[in-house]
Write a protein that holds these residues in place. Structure first.
Motif, PDB file in Angstrom:
ATOM      1  N   THR A 241      80.882 -11.964 -12.933  1.00  0.00           N
ATOM      2  CA  THR A 241      80.292 -13.237 -12.507  1.00  0.00           C
ATOM      3  C   THR A 241      78.990 -12.984 -11.750  1.00  0.00           C
ATOM      4  O   THR A 241      77.997 -13.684 -11.976  1.00  0.00           O
ATOM      5  N   GLU A 242      78.982 -11.999 -10.866  1.00  0.00           N
ATOM      6  CA  GLU A 242      77.763 -11.672 -10.120  1.00  0.00           C
ATOM      7  C   GLU A 242      76.640 -11.258 -11.056  1.00  0.00           C
ATOM      8  O   GLU A 242      75.484 -11.611 -10.836  1.00  0.00           O
ATOM      9  N   ALA A 243      76.972 -10.522 -12.115  1.00  0.00           N
ATOM     10  CA  ALA A 243      75.959 -10.102 -13.089  1.00  0.00           C
ATOM     11  C   ALA A 243      75.374 -11.307 -13.811  1.00  0.00           C
ATOM     12  O   ALA A 243      74.160 -11.367 -14.053  1.00  0.00           O
ATOM     13  N   HIS A 244      76.215 -12.276 -14.137  1.00  0.00           N
ATOM     14  CA  HIS A 244      75.716 -13.474 -14.812  1.00  0.00           C
ATOM     15  C   HIS A 244      74.874 -14.339 -13.867  1.00  0.00           C
ATOM     16  O   HIS A 244      73.869 -14.921 -14.279  1.00  0.00           O
ATOM     17  N   VAL A 245      75.253 -14.400 -12.615  1.00  0.00           N
ATOM     18  CA  VAL A 245      74.459 -15.129 -11.621  1.00  0.00           C
ATOM     19  C   VAL A 245      73.094 -14.456 -11.469  1.00  0.00           C
ATOM     20  O   VAL A 245      72.057 -15.124 -11.408  1.00  0.00           O
ATOM     21  N   ALA A 246      73.064 -13.132 -11.433  1.00  0.00           N
ATOM     22  CA  ALA A 246      71.792 -12.398 -11.337  1.00  0.00           C
ATOM     23  C   ALA A 246      70.920 -12.675 -12.563  1.00  0.00           C
ATOM     24  O   ALA A 246      69.695 -12.823 -12.441  1.00  0.00           O
ATOM     25  N   LEU A 247      71.533 -12.767 -13.735  1.00  0.00           N
ATOM     26  CA  LEU A 247      70.784 -13.083 -14.947  1.00  0.00           C
ATOM     27  C   LEU A 247      70.181 -14.479 -14.860  1.00  0.00           C
ATOM     28  O   LEU A 247      68.995 -14.674 -15.155  1.00  0.00           O
ATOM     29  N   LEU A 248      70.968 -15.450 -14.426  1.00  0.00           N
ATOM     30  CA  LEU A 248      70.443 -16.807 -14.282  1.00  0.00           C
ATOM     31  C   LEU A 248      69.330 -16.870 -13.237  1.00  0.00           C
ATOM     32  O   LEU A 248      68.311 -17.553 -13.436  1.00  0.00           O
TER      33      LEU A 248
ATOM     34  N   SER B  96      73.709  -4.999 -26.189  1.00  0.00           N
ATOM     35  CA  SER B  96      74.543  -4.473 -25.106  1.00  0.00           C
ATOM     36  C   SER B  96      75.543  -5.452 -24.514  1.00  0.00           C
ATOM     37  O   SER B  96      76.573  -5.038 -23.999  1.00  0.00           O
ATOM     38  N   ARG B  97      75.206  -6.715 -24.492  1.00  0.00           N
ATOM     39  CA  ARG B  97      76.053  -7.743 -23.859  1.00  0.00           C
ATOM     40  C   ARG B  97      76.298  -7.469 -22.373  1.00  0.00           C
ATOM     41  O   ARG B  97      77.321  -7.840 -21.816  1.00  0.00           O
ATOM     42  N   ASP B  98      75.352  -6.797 -21.743  1.00  0.00           N
ATOM     43  CA  ASP B  98      75.436  -6.526 -20.309  1.00  0.00           C
ATOM     44  C   ASP B  98      74.377  -7.380 -19.623  1.00  0.00           C
ATOM     45  O   ASP B  98      73.179  -7.099 -19.733  1.00  0.00           O
ATOM     46  N   PRO B  99      74.768  -8.429 -18.907  1.00  0.00           N
ATOM     47  CA  PRO B  99      73.788  -9.330 -18.297  1.00  0.00           C
ATOM     48  C   PRO B  99      72.881  -8.644 -17.283  1.00  0.00           C
ATOM     49  O   PRO B  99      71.764  -9.086 -17.058  1.00  0.00           O
ATOM     50  N   ARG B 100      73.347  -7.535 -16.694  1.00  0.00           N
ATOM     51  CA  ARG B 100      72.490  -6.820 -15.737  1.00  0.00           C
ATOM     52  C   ARG B 100      71.269  -6.231 -16.432  1.00  0.00           C
ATOM     53  O   ARG B 100      70.170  -6.236 -15.879  1.00  0.00           O
ATOM     54  N   LEU B 101      71.443  -5.732 -17.650  1.00  0.00           N
ATOM     55  CA  LEU B 101      70.314  -5.184 -18.404  1.00  0.00           C
ATOM     56  C   LEU B 101      69.314  -6.283 -18.764  1.00  0.00           C
ATOM     57  O   LEU B 101      68.099  -6.080 -18.664  1.00  0.00           O
ATOM     58  N   ALA B 102      69.811  -7.423 -19.178  1.00  0.00           N
ATOM     59  CA  ALA B 102      68.923  -8.534 -19.513  1.00  0.00           C
ATOM     60  C   ALA B 102      68.166  -9.002 -18.273  1.00  0.00           C
ATOM     61  O   ALA B 102      66.967  -9.267 -18.334  1.00  0.00           O
ATOM     62  N   ALA B 103      68.863  -9.095 -17.139  1.00  0.00           N
ATOM     63  CA  ALA B 103      68.216  -9.515 -15.897  1.00  0.00           C
ATOM     64  C   ALA B 103      67.112  -8.536 -15.507  1.00  0.00           C
ATOM     65  O   ALA B 103      66.006  -8.951 -15.123  1.00  0.00           O
ATOM     66  N   ASP B 104      67.388  -7.246 -15.623  1.00  0.00           N
ATOM     67  CA  ASP B 104      66.373  -6.231 -15.303  1.00  0.00           C
ATOM     68  C   ASP B 104      65.171  -6.337 -16.237  1.00  0.00           C
ATOM     69  O   ASP B 104      64.025  -6.218 -15.798  1.00  0.00           O
ATOM     70  N   MET B 105      65.430  -6.555 -17.524  1.00  0.00           N
ATOM     71  CA  MET B 105      64.344  -6.678 -18.498  1.00  0.00           C
ATOM     72  C   MET B 105      63.481  -7.906 -18.178  1.00  0.00           C
ATOM     73  O   MET B 105      62.247  -7.843 -18.202  1.00  0.00           O
ATOM     74  N   ILE B 106      64.120  -9.004 -17.839  1.00  0.00           N
ATOM     75  CA  ILE B 106      63.383 -10.229 -17.511  1.00  0.00           C
ATOM     76  C   ILE B 106      62.562 -10.030 -16.244  1.00  0.00           C
ATOM     77  O   ILE B 106      61.390 -10.421 -16.180  1.00  0.00           O
TER      78      ILE B 106
END
Length: 89
Positions: free
Chosen positions: A5-12, A56-66
Motif C-alpha cells: 500500500t505504501e508503494a502504491h501511495v508513493a506512486l500516486l 515489473s509490476r513494482d510501483p516503487r520502480l514506476a514512482a522512481d522513474m516518474i
C-alpha cells in the motif's frame, strides 16, 4: 499500512507531483511552454506506468522513474503571480 500500500501511495504521490505544474504567466510563450511541459510529463507518466505494468509490476520502480523524469523536465517558464493574493497561484 502495508508495504504494498505504501508503494502504491508513493506512486500516486509521484504522479501528482509530476502533473502539478504552476500556472503560467499571461505571456503567450509561457503558456505554450506550460502546455509543452505538461504534455511531456504526462507522456513520461504514461510510459512509466505502461512499462511497469508490462515488465515489473513494482510501483516503487514506476514512482522512481516518474520522479527521475520529472526532475529532468523542470519548470522553465514564468509562473503566474496574482498580485491580489500576494503572488500565490
Amino acid at each position: 499500512m502495508s508495504e504494498r500500500t505504501e508503494a502504491h501511495v508513493a506512486l500516486l504521490d509521484a504522479i501528482v507531483a509530476a502533473l502539478d505544474l504552476p500556472l503560467p504567466s499571461i505571456a503567450a510563450a509561457d503558456e505554450r511552454d506550460y502546455y509543452r511541459l505538461l504534455e511531456r510529463r504526462a507522456l513520461a507518466v504514461r510510459i512509466a506506468l505502461e512499462a511497469n505494468r508490462v515488465v515489473s509490476r513494482d510501483p516503487r520502480l514506476a514512482a522512481d522513474m516518474i520522479r527521475t523524469r520529472t526532475a529532468e523536465e523542470p519548470v522553465t517558464y514564468t509562473p503566474f503571480k496574482d498580485e491580489r493574493d500576494g503572488g500565490a497561484r
